[in-house]
Scaffold this motif. Structure first.
Motif, PDB file in Angstrom:
ATOM      1  N   LEU A   1       0.842  -1.188   0.000  1.00 36.72           N
ATOM      2  CA  LEU A   1       0.000   0.000   0.000  1.00 36.72           C
ATOM      3  C   LEU A   1       0.878   1.238   0.000  1.00 36.72           C
ATOM      4  O   LEU A   1       1.818   1.338   0.786  1.00 36.72           O
ATOM      5  CB  LEU A   1      -0.901   0.026   1.239  1.00 36.72           C
ATOM      6  N   PHE A   2       0.570   2.169  -0.880  1.00 35.03           N
ATOM      7  CA  PHE A   2       1.285   3.438  -0.977  1.00 35.03           C
ATOM      8  C   PHE A   2       0.240   4.534  -0.915  1.00 35.03           C
ATOM      9  O   PHE A   2      -0.612   4.635  -1.799  1.00 35.03           O
ATOM     10  CB  PHE A   2       2.088   3.509  -2.282  1.00 35.03           C
ATOM     11  N   ARG A   3       0.294   5.358   0.131  1.00 36.11           N
ATOM     12  CA  ARG A   3      -0.748   6.363   0.332  1.00 36.11           C
ATOM     13  C   ARG A   3      -0.189   7.764   0.182  1.00 36.11           C
ATOM     14  O   ARG A   3       0.855   8.090   0.736  1.00 36.11           O
ATOM     15  CB  ARG A   3      -1.365   6.212   1.719  1.00 36.11           C
TER      16      ARG A   3
ATOM     17  N   ASN B   1       2.341  -7.918 -10.869  1.00 36.91           N
ATOM     18  CA  ASN B   1       0.944  -7.874 -10.439  1.00 36.91           C
ATOM     19  C   ASN B   1       0.335  -6.500 -10.700  1.00 36.91           C
ATOM     20  O   ASN B   1       1.049  -5.518 -10.862  1.00 36.91           O
ATOM     21  CB  ASN B   1       0.861  -8.234  -8.952  1.00 36.91           C
ATOM     22  N   PRO B   2      -0.985  -6.421 -10.726  1.00 38.07           N
ATOM     23  CA  PRO B   2      -1.638  -5.146 -11.057  1.00 38.07           C
ATOM     24  C   PRO B   2      -1.517  -4.109  -9.946  1.00 38.07           C
ATOM     25  O   PRO B   2      -1.200  -4.438  -8.801  1.00 38.07           O
ATOM     26  CB  PRO B   2      -3.103  -5.545 -11.247  1.00 38.07           C
ATOM     27  N   ILE B   3      -1.768  -2.869 -10.303  1.00 39.36           N
ATOM     28  CA  ILE B   3      -1.861  -1.766  -9.340  1.00 39.36           C
ATOM     29  C   ILE B   3      -3.298  -1.244  -9.391  1.00 39.36           C
ATOM     30  O   ILE B   3      -3.829  -0.961 -10.469  1.00 39.36           O
ATOM     31  CB  ILE B   3      -0.905  -0.609  -9.713  1.00 39.36           C
ATOM     32  N   LEU B   4      -3.916  -1.133  -8.228  1.00 38.83           N
ATOM     33  CA  LEU B   4      -5.225  -0.492  -8.126  1.00 38.83           C
ATOM     34  C   LEU B   4      -4.978   0.952  -7.714  1.00 38.83           C
ATOM     35  O   LEU B   4      -4.319   1.215  -6.711  1.00 38.83           O
ATOM     36  CB  LEU B   4      -6.089  -1.187  -7.070  1.00 38.83           C
TER      37      LEU B   4
ATOM     38  N   ASN C   1      -1.071  -2.698  -4.507  1.00 37.14           N
ATOM     39  CA  ASN C   1      -0.429  -3.702  -5.345  1.00 37.14           C
ATOM     40  C   ASN C   1      -0.714  -5.074  -4.717  1.00 37.14           C
ATOM     41  O   ASN C   1      -0.008  -5.504  -3.815  1.00 37.14           O
ATOM     42  CB  ASN C   1       1.075  -3.416  -5.417  1.00 37.14           C
ATOM     43  N   PRO C   2      -1.805  -5.754  -5.166  1.00 35.56           N
ATOM     44  CA  PRO C   2      -2.112  -7.072  -4.590  1.00 35.56           C
ATOM     45  C   PRO C   2      -1.048  -8.085  -4.985  1.00 35.56           C
ATOM     46  O   PRO C   2      -0.551  -8.068  -6.108  1.00 35.56           O
ATOM     47  CB  PRO C   2      -3.468  -7.429  -5.184  1.00 35.56           C
ATOM     48  N   HIS C   3      -0.674  -8.957  -4.051  1.00 32.02           N
ATOM     49  CA  HIS C   3       0.372  -9.941  -4.290  1.00 32.02           C
ATOM     50  C   HIS C   3      -0.242 -11.278  -4.692  1.00 32.02           C
ATOM     51  O   HIS C   3      -1.158 -11.758  -4.045  1.00 32.02           O
ATOM     52  CB  HIS C   3       1.222 -10.122  -3.044  1.00 32.02           C
ATOM     53  N   VAL C   4       0.273 -11.850  -5.750  1.00 30.65           N
ATOM     54  CA  VAL C   4      -0.132 -13.169  -6.202  1.00 30.65           C
ATOM     55  C   VAL C   4       0.983 -14.140  -5.819  1.00 30.65           C
ATOM     56  O   VAL C   4       2.160 -13.893  -6.137  1.00 30.65           O
ATOM     57  CB  VAL C   4      -0.379 -13.192  -7.727  1.00 30.65           C
TER      58      VAL C   4
END
Length: 84
Positions: free
Chosen positions: A19-21, A40-43, A29-32
């Motif tokens: 998490l970067f706030r 992995n993707p970035i939301l 950045n969810p970890h697979v």
């Protein structure tokens, strides 16, 4: 090096995302399992009112942040944390 308004903290909490706030912006950045974070993707979440994903992730971030300790360059490599 210090930057006004920027702080890095270390923790040993098991997380399943990074998490970067930045104020009302949150990058998640969810970890697979078995894949590096860079694949992995970035939301990209922006606060748009109470409730929703931003608040859920922000609450998680705040929970870990208050229990973490500040990182300082002079302590680099002297503390074990996370998956070291």
């Amino acid at each position: 090096m210090t930057v006004a308004g920027c702080e890095v903290r270390l923790h040993d909490t098991t997380l399943y995302n990074s998490l970067f706030r930045y104020d009302d912006i949150l990058l998640v950045n969810p970890h697979v399992l078995g894949q590096p974070a860079s694949t992995n993707p970035i939301l990209h979440l922006k606060w748009a009112g109470a409730g929703g994903w931003f608040d859920d992730y922000a609450h998680s971030f705040d929970h870990v942040w208050v229990r973490a300790h500040p990182w300082t360059p002079e302590h680099e490599g002297t503390t074990t944390h996370g998956q070291d």
